[in-house]
Design an enzyme around this catalytic site. Sequence first.
Site, mmCIF file in Angstrom:
data_model
loop_
_atom_site.group_PDB
_atom_site.id
_atom_site.type_symbol
_atom_site.label_atom_id
_atom_site.label_comp_id
_atom_site.label_asym_id
_atom_site.label_seq_id
_atom_site.Cartn_x
_atom_site.Cartn_y
_atom_site.Cartn_z
ATOM 1 N N GLY A 13 2.699 -9.037 1.848
ATOM 2 C CA GLY A 13 3.536 -9.660 2.870
ATOM 3 C C GLY A 13 4.458 -10.756 2.359
ATOM 4 N N SER A 14 4.880 -10.675 1.093
ATOM 5 C CA SER A 14 5.818 -11.703 0.613
ATOM 6 C C SER A 14 7.176 -11.555 1.313
ATOM 7 C CB SER A 14 5.976 -11.655 -0.912
ATOM 8 O OG SER A 14 6.640 -10.484 -1.310
ATOM 9 N N ASN A 15 7.574 -10.321 1.610
ATOM 10 C CA ASN A 15 8.818 -10.133 2.384
ATOM 11 C C ASN A 15 8.646 -10.639 3.807
ATOM 12 O OD1 ASN A 15 11.134 -8.631 0.949
ATOM 13 N ND2 ASN A 15 9.283 -7.619 0.215
ATOM 14 N N MET A 50 3.186 1.102 3.996
ATOM 15 C CA MET A 50 2.961 2.247 3.115
ATOM 16 C C MET A 50 2.434 3.489 3.852
ATOM 17 S SD MET A 50 4.232 1.248 0.439
ATOM 18 C CE MET A 50 4.559 -0.101 -0.706
ATOM 19 N N LEU A 54 3.642 6.728 6.427
ATOM 20 C CA LEU A 54 4.814 7.416 6.984
ATOM 21 C C LEU A 54 4.756 7.430 8.500
ATOM 22 C CD1 LEU A 54 5.289 10.558 4.737
ATOM 23 C CD2 LEU A 54 6.652 8.463 4.805
ATOM 24 N N ASN A 60 14.183 -0.626 6.683
ATOM 25 C CA ASN A 60 13.204 -0.607 5.583
ATOM 26 C C ASN A 60 13.836 -1.209 4.343
ATOM 27 O OD1 ASN A 60 10.758 0.078 4.209
ATOM 28 N ND2 ASN A 60 11.792 1.834 3.291
ATOM 29 N N HIS A 69 13.505 -1.044 0.112
ATOM 30 C CA HIS A 69 12.925 -0.253 -0.975
ATOM 31 C C HIS A 69 13.268 -0.925 -2.304
ATOM 32 C CE1 HIS A 69 11.126 3.221 -2.777
ATOM 33 N NE2 HIS A 69 12.157 3.282 -3.614
HETATM 34 C C1 GAR Z 1 8.196 -4.594 -1.653
HETATM 35 O O1 GAR Z 1 8.614 -4.639 -2.993
HETATM 36 C C2 GAR Z 1 8.896 -3.462 -0.920
HETATM 37 O O2 GAR Z 1 10.187 -3.219 -1.374
HETATM 38 C C3 GAR Z 1 7.981 -2.306 -1.253
HETATM 39 O O3 GAR Z 1 6.696 -2.837 -1.153
HETATM 40 C C4 GAR Z 1 6.722 -4.198 -1.574
HETATM 41 C C5 GAR Z 1 5.953 -5.024 -0.563
HETATM 42 O O4 GAR Z 1 5.763 -6.325 -1.019
HETATM 43 N N1 GAR Z 1 8.204 -1.213 -0.364
HETATM 44 C C6 GAR Z 1 8.149 0.054 -0.750
HETATM 45 O O5 GAR Z 1 7.880 0.403 -1.878
HETATM 46 C C7 GAR Z 1 8.467 1.057 0.347
HETATM 47 N N2 GAR Z 1 8.678 2.339 -0.191
HETATM 48 P P1 GAR Z 1 5.300 -7.464 0.004
HETATM 49 O O6 GAR Z 1 4.074 -6.917 0.731
HETATM 50 O O7 GAR Z 1 4.924 -8.629 -0.873
HETATM 51 O O8 GAR Z 1 6.439 -7.741 0.920
#
Ligand code: GAR
Length: 223
Positions: free
Chosen positions: A11-13, A89, A91, A106, A108
């Site tokens: 969940g850093s995003n 993660m 679908l 989303n 990526h």
């Molecule tokens: C992020 O890098 C995002 O781009 C990726 O998962 C990570 C989640 O990090 N998403 C995918 O690969 C989707 N196909 P986070 O949990 O620290 O935000």
Amino acid sequence: MRFAVFASGQGSNLQAIIEAVQKGVIKSELALVFSDNHKAFALKRAQAVGIKTLCLERKDYVSPQSYDRDLLIYLKEAQIDFIVLAGFMRLLTPFFIKEYYQRILNIHPALLPAFKGMQGIKDTFTYGVKVAGVTVHFVDDKIDHGPIILQQAFKVSHKETLESLEARIHKIEHKFYPKAIALFVEGRLKIRGRKVTILERSASPSVAKDAVDQKEFDSPEPS
Ligand code: GAR
């Protein structure tokens, strides 16, 4: 407008999005954080700042369709207008996507259409590309496929390690995703087929230019 963030892991995003909402960069209410994984640290981040959370585990449902049907009921109850996937993660079914058509975003960690799937960063690194990047796009019923909103590319150094690449990608994501969400909230994304146009804000036309200015997101190469 009210929105939900879907996250399966760290969940850093999500954290970057929470801060952008708090600072007023995203002018919308983050009303719900949803996860398919009760161990997701994203849920703790949301709870720490008093955002409502919901977790539904796939194993408790007979099919992806029944899972998504239930999830839609919760989203409607919470009056969610649009959805932001941030490391989610699982679908979504076409039925679910239709309900939120052109209202699911989303991020990526690669330059789509390259390196789709769950391991975008590792696949980018292993392939030995000279240019890597991040993509924000609308979700459609194919994996990592919908119309592209923003992309940021950067050069990969010969000294790059998987860890340094990951750190650089995350740094870009945390600036980039709130910006894309803000554009959506402000009604500045016009979709025509696969093409997304960023509309200029009439009061300050320079803002629209900033939104796609690559220099703003350039991250230095590791020394
Ligand atoms: C992020 O890098 C995002 O781009 C990726 O998962 C990570 C989640 O990090 N998403 C995918 O690969 C989707 N196909 P986070 O949990 O620290 O935000």
